[in-house]
Scaffold this motif. Structure first.
Motif, PDB file in Angstrom:
ATOM      1  N   LYS A 269       5.894   6.197  -1.437  1.00 14.42           N
ATOM      2  CA  LYS A 269       4.692   6.891  -0.967  1.00 14.42           C
ATOM      3  C   LYS A 269       3.663   7.006  -2.089  1.00 14.42           C
ATOM      4  O   LYS A 269       2.461   6.877  -1.871  1.00 14.42           O
ATOM      5  CB  LYS A 269       5.066   8.275  -0.437  1.00 14.42           C
ATOM      6  CG  LYS A 269       5.883   8.242   0.851  1.00 14.42           C
ATOM      7  CD  LYS A 269       6.322   9.632   1.268  1.00 14.42           C
ATOM      8  CE  LYS A 269       7.188   9.576   2.522  1.00 14.42           C
ATOM      9  NZ  LYS A 269       7.712  10.925   2.897  1.00 14.42           N
ATOM     10  N   GLN A 270       4.172   7.266  -3.292  1.00 17.89           N
ATOM     11  CA  GLN A 270       3.288   7.366  -4.442  1.00 17.89           C
ATOM     12  C   GLN A 270       2.566   6.047  -4.695  1.00 17.89           C
ATOM     13  O   GLN A 270       1.355   6.029  -4.969  1.00 17.89           O
ATOM     14  CB  GLN A 270       4.109   7.768  -5.671  1.00 17.89           C
ATOM     15  CG  GLN A 270       3.299   8.121  -6.887  1.00 17.89           C
ATOM     16  CD  GLN A 270       4.178   8.541  -8.047  1.00 17.89           C
ATOM     17  OE1 GLN A 270       3.976   8.106  -9.185  1.00 17.89           O
ATOM     18  NE2 GLN A 270       5.165   9.382  -7.767  1.00 17.89           N
ATOM     19  N   ALA A 271       3.313   4.937  -4.588  1.00 20.34           N
ATOM     20  CA  ALA A 271       2.713   3.623  -4.802  1.00 20.34           C
ATOM     21  C   ALA A 271       1.711   3.281  -3.706  1.00 20.34           C
ATOM     22  O   ALA A 271       0.694   2.624  -3.962  1.00 20.34           O
ATOM     23  CB  ALA A 271       3.804   2.553  -4.862  1.00 20.34           C
ATOM     24  N   GLU A 272       1.977   3.741  -2.495  1.00 19.30           N
ATOM     25  CA  GLU A 272       1.061   3.483  -1.383  1.00 19.30           C
ATOM     26  C   GLU A 272      -0.274   4.181  -1.619  1.00 19.30           C
ATOM     27  O   GLU A 272      -1.333   3.639  -1.291  1.00 19.30           O
ATOM     28  CB  GLU A 272       1.695   3.961  -0.075  1.00 19.30           C
ATOM     29  CG  GLU A 272       0.923   3.576   1.165  1.00 19.30           C
ATOM     30  CD  GLU A 272       1.676   3.914   2.444  1.00 19.30           C
ATOM     31  OE1 GLU A 272       1.205   3.488   3.521  1.00 19.30           O
ATOM     32  OE2 GLU A 272       2.719   4.591   2.372  1.00 19.30           O
ATOM     33  N   VAL A 273      -0.225   5.375  -2.208  1.00 20.53           N
ATOM     34  CA  VAL A 273      -1.439   6.159  -2.441  1.00 20.53           C
ATOM     35  C   VAL A 273      -2.148   5.730  -3.721  1.00 20.53           C
ATOM     36  O   VAL A 273      -3.371   5.550  -3.738  1.00 20.53           O
ATOM     37  CB  VAL A 273      -1.091   7.668  -2.504  1.00 20.53           C
ATOM     38  CG1 VAL A 273      -2.311   8.480  -2.938  1.00 20.53           C
ATOM     39  CG2 VAL A 273      -0.576   8.148  -1.163  1.00 20.53           C
ATOM     40  N   ARG A 274      -1.386   5.532  -4.786  1.00 17.58           N
ATOM     41  CA  ARG A 274      -1.981   5.304  -6.111  1.00 17.58           C
ATOM     42  C   ARG A 274      -2.168   3.829  -6.463  1.00 17.58           C
ATOM     43  O   ARG A 274      -2.824   3.498  -7.446  1.00 17.58           O
ATOM     44  CB  ARG A 274      -1.124   5.986  -7.174  1.00 17.58           C
ATOM     45  CG  ARG A 274      -1.049   7.495  -7.008  1.00 17.58           C
ATOM     46  CD  ARG A 274      -0.131   8.154  -8.009  1.00 17.58           C
ATOM     47  NE  ARG A 274      -0.541   7.918  -9.382  1.00 17.58           N
ATOM     48  CZ  ARG A 274       0.121   8.359 -10.449  1.00 17.58           C
ATOM     49  NH1 ARG A 274       1.240   9.052 -10.276  1.00 17.58           N
ATOM     50  NH2 ARG A 274      -0.311   8.113 -11.661  1.00 17.58           N
ATOM     51  N   GLY A 275      -1.547   2.948  -5.683  1.00 15.21           N
ATOM     52  CA  GLY A 275      -1.714   1.519  -5.952  1.00 15.21           C
ATOM     53  C   GLY A 275      -0.393   0.826  -6.208  1.00 15.21           C
ATOM     54  O   GLY A 275       0.533   1.408  -6.776  1.00 15.21           O
ATOM     55  N   HIS A 276      -0.315  -0.430  -5.802  1.00 14.89           N
ATOM     56  CA  HIS A 276       0.928  -1.187  -5.910  1.00 14.89           C
ATOM     57  C   HIS A 276       1.323  -1.487  -7.351  1.00 14.89           C
ATOM     58  O   HIS A 276       2.476  -1.832  -7.621  1.00 14.89           O
ATOM     59  CB  HIS A 276       0.809  -2.501  -5.119  1.00 14.89           C
ATOM     60  CG  HIS A 276       0.508  -2.294  -3.672  1.00 14.89           C
ATOM     61  ND1 HIS A 276      -0.001  -3.284  -2.863  1.00 14.89           N
ATOM     62  CD2 HIS A 276       0.639  -1.203  -2.878  1.00 14.89           C
ATOM     63  CE1 HIS A 276      -0.185  -2.814  -1.644  1.00 14.89           C
ATOM     64  NE2 HIS A 276       0.201  -1.562  -1.620  1.00 14.89           N
ATOM     65  N   ASP A 277       0.370  -1.357  -8.276  1.00 13.59           N
ATOM     66  CA  ASP A 277       0.707  -1.624  -9.664  1.00 13.59           C
ATOM     67  C   ASP A 277       1.699  -0.605 -10.223  1.00 13.59           C
ATOM     68  O   ASP A 277       2.252  -0.787 -11.312  1.00 13.59           O
ATOM     69  CB  ASP A 277      -0.550  -1.665 -10.533  1.00 13.59           C
ATOM     70  CG  ASP A 277      -1.300  -0.334 -10.525  1.00 13.59           C
ATOM     71  OD1 ASP A 277      -1.184   0.413  -9.537  1.00 13.59           O
ATOM     72  OD2 ASP A 277      -2.008  -0.062 -11.511  1.00 13.59           O
ATOM     73  N   MET A 278       1.956   0.468  -9.463  1.00 14.51           N
ATOM     74  CA  MET A 278       2.982   1.431  -9.865  1.00 14.51           C
ATOM     75  C   MET A 278       4.342   0.756  -9.955  1.00 14.51           C
ATOM     76  O   MET A 278       5.151   1.082 -10.835  1.00 14.51           O
ATOM     77  CB  MET A 278       3.048   2.595  -8.873  1.00 14.51           C
ATOM     78  CG  MET A 278       1.799   3.466  -8.831  1.00 14.51           C
ATOM     79  SD  MET A 278       1.443   4.293 -10.401  1.00 14.51           S
ATOM     80  CE  MET A 278       2.865   5.358 -10.565  1.00 14.51           C
TER      81      MET A 278
END
Length: 289
Positions: free
Chosen positions: A255-264
């Motif tokens: 969920k964090q990657a979906e919000v903050r960007g796939h580069d996570m």
């Protein structure tokens, strides 16, 4: 003559006893995965697809067709769930009941395989598909033929030995990894199949210490570090043992990657997570590769 016979008996008896007391790994050919999944190799897939694929329209979780669909696009390993039916058949199913993932209802343990075939799998959006609950043996056959690696989550109430026996009967050791959640499960799996690679729980240094105290060689270990980012010292220690680390991003991290960007995903990969276990395999694969 009697003395000679007695001497021969003693030699044979103790020779057999010594042979039985050899460690399992000394006479067992290892799965190829034991050699492939090493930090020093870096030639293994770096994405693990949760439940064979989730959140995909028209492609339900734990379906052979979903594994085929995803593997057509990316290089990955596939986590699947194996349960046992009333008549002893091994099938792919995460829940104890079929209500959520099919158009039927009832507990898997109370239904025969033929009864399960009356129903169809449902995707995560509620769409009923043409796909049915697959036999574990059929999934093994296809994955073996197509060199697709499985990590096998054995559901509660399903004997570990039955699943391992099914893998051996298909001669699928080279594409199968057994998931374990504690030292006891890891120890019993290693005793049953010292040739297999095992996914072991290593969420902290205490769990690593307990595993290193067992007879399981580190080469047989694939470290699942949990579903939250661990201290860098944990990844460092596992890497020093040449053990590959899996981070479960399924849930909050996805969920964090979906919000903050796939580069996570790339950031977590560089942090020490060699393999990302995710519900977003396409996005994670694109970010890392």
């Amino acid at each position: 003559m009697k003395k000679h016979f007695l001497l021969l008996f003693v030699i044979v008896f103790f020779g057999c006893k010594d042979a039985k007391e050899e460690t399992p790994s000394s006479s067992t050919a290892k799965s190829k995965l034991v050699e492939v999944f090493r930090v020093s190799k870096d030639s293994y897939p770096n994405i693990s697809v949760h439940r064979g694929g989730k959140g995909l329209k028209d492609y339900p979780e734990n379906a052979l067709e979903t594994i085929q669909y995803v593997s057509d696009s990316i290089s990955a390993i596939f986590e699947i769930d194996v349960a046992q039916t009333k008549d002893g058949q091994l099938v792919l199913m995460h829940d104890s009941a079929i209500d959520r993932t099919t158009d039927g209802n009832g507990l898997v343990k109370n239904l025969s395989y033929s009864e399960l075939q009356r129903y169809h799998l449902v995707d995560d959006f509620g769409n009923v598909t043409d796909f049915q609950i697959p036999l574990f043996s059929d999934v093994l056959k296809w994955c073996k033929s197509n060199n697709v690696v499985l990590t096998v989550d054995i559901k509660r109430g399903t004997p570990q030995k039955h699943v391992i026996d099914a893998i051996k009967s298909q001669q699928a050791e080279d594409i199968s990894i057994i998931i374990t959640y504690d030292v006891e499960q890891a120890t019993s799996a290693y005793a049953l199949a010292p040739e297999l690679l095992l996914s072991v729980s290593t969420r902290n240094h205490t769990e690593i210490d307990r595993l290193l105290e067992t007879d399981i060689p580190t080469e047989n270990m694939l470290a699942f570090t949990g579903t939250r980012l661990s201290n860098p010292s944990l990844y460092k220690r596992l890497h020093e043992e040449d053990i590959v680390c899996i981070l479960g991003t399924l849930g909050n991290l996805d969920k964090q990657a979906e919000v903050r960007g796939h580069d996570m995903y790339q950031r977590w990969h560089k942090f020490g997570a060699d393999i990302i276990a995710t519900d977003r395999p396409f996005e994670a694969h694109e970010a890392i590769n």
